[in-house]
Design an enzyme around this catalytic site. Structure first.
Site, PDB file in Angstrom:
ATOM      1  N   HIS A 123      10.877   4.775 -10.525  1.00 20.59           N
ATOM      2  CA  HIS A 123      11.528   3.916  -9.530  1.00 20.59           C
ATOM      3  C   HIS A 123      11.582   4.613  -8.169  1.00 20.59           C
ATOM      4  O   HIS A 123      11.183   4.038  -7.144  1.00 20.59           O
ATOM      5  CB  HIS A 123      12.941   3.563  -9.997  1.00 20.59           C
ATOM      6  CG  HIS A 123      13.695   2.703  -9.037  1.00 20.59           C
ATOM      7  ND1 HIS A 123      13.726   1.332  -9.119  1.00 20.59           N
ATOM      8  CD2 HIS A 123      14.447   3.015  -7.940  1.00 20.59           C
ATOM      9  CE1 HIS A 123      14.450   0.835  -8.138  1.00 20.59           C
ATOM     10  NE2 HIS A 123      14.904   1.840  -7.405  1.00 20.59           N
ATOM     11  N   GLU A 124      12.078   5.836  -8.166  1.00 21.98           N
ATOM     12  CA  GLU A 124      12.189   6.573  -6.909  1.00 21.98           C
ATOM     13  C   GLU A 124      10.825   6.967  -6.368  1.00 21.98           C
ATOM     14  O   GLU A 124      10.639   7.056  -5.147  1.00 21.98           O
ATOM     15  CB  GLU A 124      13.063   7.818  -7.110  1.00 21.98           C
ATOM     16  CG  GLU A 124      14.486   7.534  -7.589  1.00 21.98           C
ATOM     17  CD  GLU A 124      15.242   6.579  -6.681  1.00 21.98           C
ATOM     18  OE1 GLU A 124      14.930   6.511  -5.474  1.00 21.98           O
ATOM     19  OE2 GLU A 124      16.144   5.887  -7.185  1.00 21.98           O
ATOM     20  N   HIS A 147       9.558   4.227  -4.116  1.00 25.91           N
ATOM     21  CA  HIS A 147      10.127   4.345  -2.763  1.00 25.91           C
ATOM     22  C   HIS A 147       9.430   5.459  -1.983  1.00 25.91           C
ATOM     23  O   HIS A 147       9.058   5.297  -0.814  1.00 25.91           O
ATOM     24  CB  HIS A 147      11.617   4.667  -2.840  1.00 25.91           C
ATOM     25  CG  HIS A 147      12.465   3.568  -3.394  1.00 25.91           C
ATOM     26  ND1 HIS A 147      12.356   2.256  -2.994  1.00 25.91           N
ATOM     27  CD2 HIS A 147      13.477   3.596  -4.317  1.00 25.91           C
ATOM     28  CE1 HIS A 147      13.248   1.521  -3.633  1.00 25.91           C
ATOM     29  NE2 HIS A 147      13.928   2.303  -4.446  1.00 25.91           N
TER      30      HIS A 147
END
Length: 383
Positions: free
Chosen positions: A34-35, A38
């Site tokens: 998820h990170e 980003h």
């Protein structure tokens, strides 16, 4: 009351200790990707990344890369964050005063000085990465293990069941449900289990003839191998696999990708159906779980084998990605909501409006966490 707390404490202390490693394995993979979504899009957009953290709180271990980004593992392993240049906090909230003092060169690398499009892409990349991870896992599992070869055949009909009252007969083979092609008995179970009370249209083959039946699965509480109770939809039919039906059929690369997308979409659709049932009063809020429930499921999945632990990882990845897209300030969806308003107005919301939004979002997230943890404790106490 004393016995209740004693039982709950024993369950937590003994159960969670055995679940901690698989839980951290699953959560770390889901949070990392998820990170990473980003992070990668931020780098592509020219934003300076200050920190990439797995977990919150004090740093346990870390290092700086050649771009001077601090990669670290923190003490509280219940999430993670990427902090950009210009962020005042881990929630990516800006400081108007600090932004105003930046030089032209600093603004080039500032997240909050980018146009709405790049900012929205950076924020959306986290949940999208979760969906991609799940598709890859499900596709990989299908490619490696193949597709179950269990004919969706009715071998027995329970008396007084939904199947009995709606006309199912022994020997019927289900070909589709509500237009969705059925390739195995597992496919049929999966659709029926999440559609309790909803009328479904079944297309069957009966003695070479096409037959159409309509039936609404009944809501029934069943227990899994570990004694966990689940409220699912059932028809009241049974299937007895023949020796040549207990194997898996190999699938090619393209079909495996299709299976991956179908699995992800099924989880998304099921989640929205569950949320809708809560608002309609048909669902049970007790089914909402939190970190303790995830830890328990991780340990149970690990006890069945690595395959099941990885499948849980994919399922959780979809859930985390979808949750983060909800339009709640503090979550990724809340940021996207603000950016949508900014794009429509031609200017961002005031700093005070954004601050109030983040406070409301924080309150909602904390209430959800407390409620989910409360449910988890009750679930463990009753197990």
């Amino acid at each position: 009351m004393t016995e209740f707390f004693h039982h709950t404490f024993n369950t937590l202390s003994h159960g969670l200790l055995g679940y901690i490693v698989p839980f951290l394995f699953v959560l770390t993979i889901v949070v990392f990707f998820h990170e990473l979504g980003h992070f990668l899009v931020a780098r592509w957009a020219g934003v300076k990344v200050l920190t990439f953290s797995l977990g919150f709180g004090p740093e346990l271990i870390g290092f700086n890369d050649r771009h001077n980004t601090r990669w670290k593992i923190s003490a509280i392993p219940l999430g993670g964050y990427v902090k950009f240049f210009g962020d005042e906090s881990e929630a990516s909230t800006p400081s108007a005063e600090a932004l105003a003092k930046m030089t032209a060169e600093e603004r080039e690398g500032s997240f909050h000085h980018k146009k709405v499009g790049p900012r929205a892409a950076i924020v959306a990349a986290g949940p999208i990465a979760n969906f991609i991870l799940a598709v890859v896992i499900f596709a990989g599992m299908a490619l490696y293990y193949g597709k179950p070869n269990t004919t969706p055949r009715v071998d027995a009909v329970q008396p007084d069941s939904v199947a009995a009252t709606t006309g199912f007969q022994v020997g019927d083979v289900v070909t589709s449900i509500d237009g969705h092609e059925i390739d195995s008995f597992a496919d049929m179970q999966r659709i029926v289990s999440v559609n309790a009370g909803s009328e479904l249209t079944f297309h069957l083959k009966r003695d070479g003839q096409d037959v159409t039946l309509k039936a609404a699965p009944a809501l029934k509480e069943v227990k899994d191998l570990f004694g966990n109770s689940h409220r699912i939809g059932v028809l009241g039919i049974q299937y007895n696999a023949k020796p040549d039906e207990s194997r898996s059929v190999p699938v090619g690369f393209v079909e495996s990708i299709k299976i991956g997308f179908e699995q992800v979409w099924f989880i998304i659709a099921t989640t929205f159906k569950f949320i809708g049932s809560l608002f309609a009063g048909a669902g049970s809020a007790g089914d909402v779980g939190g970190p303790i429930r995830i830890a328990q499921l991780s340990g149970q999945a690990a006890s069945l084998g690595f395959q099941f632990l990885v499948q849980l990882c994919a399922t959780l990845s979809v859930s985390i990605g979808l949750l983060n897209l909800f339009p709640v300030p503090l979550l990724d969806g809340g940021h996207l909501l603000f950016y949508g308003v900014e794009a429509a107005r031609g200017r961002p919301l005031s700093e005070r409006a954004q601050e109030m939004g983040f406070r409301i979002g924080l309150g909602l997230v904390l209430m959800l966490m407390v409620f989910a943890t409360y449910n988890d404790i009750l679930h463990l106490a009753g197990s």
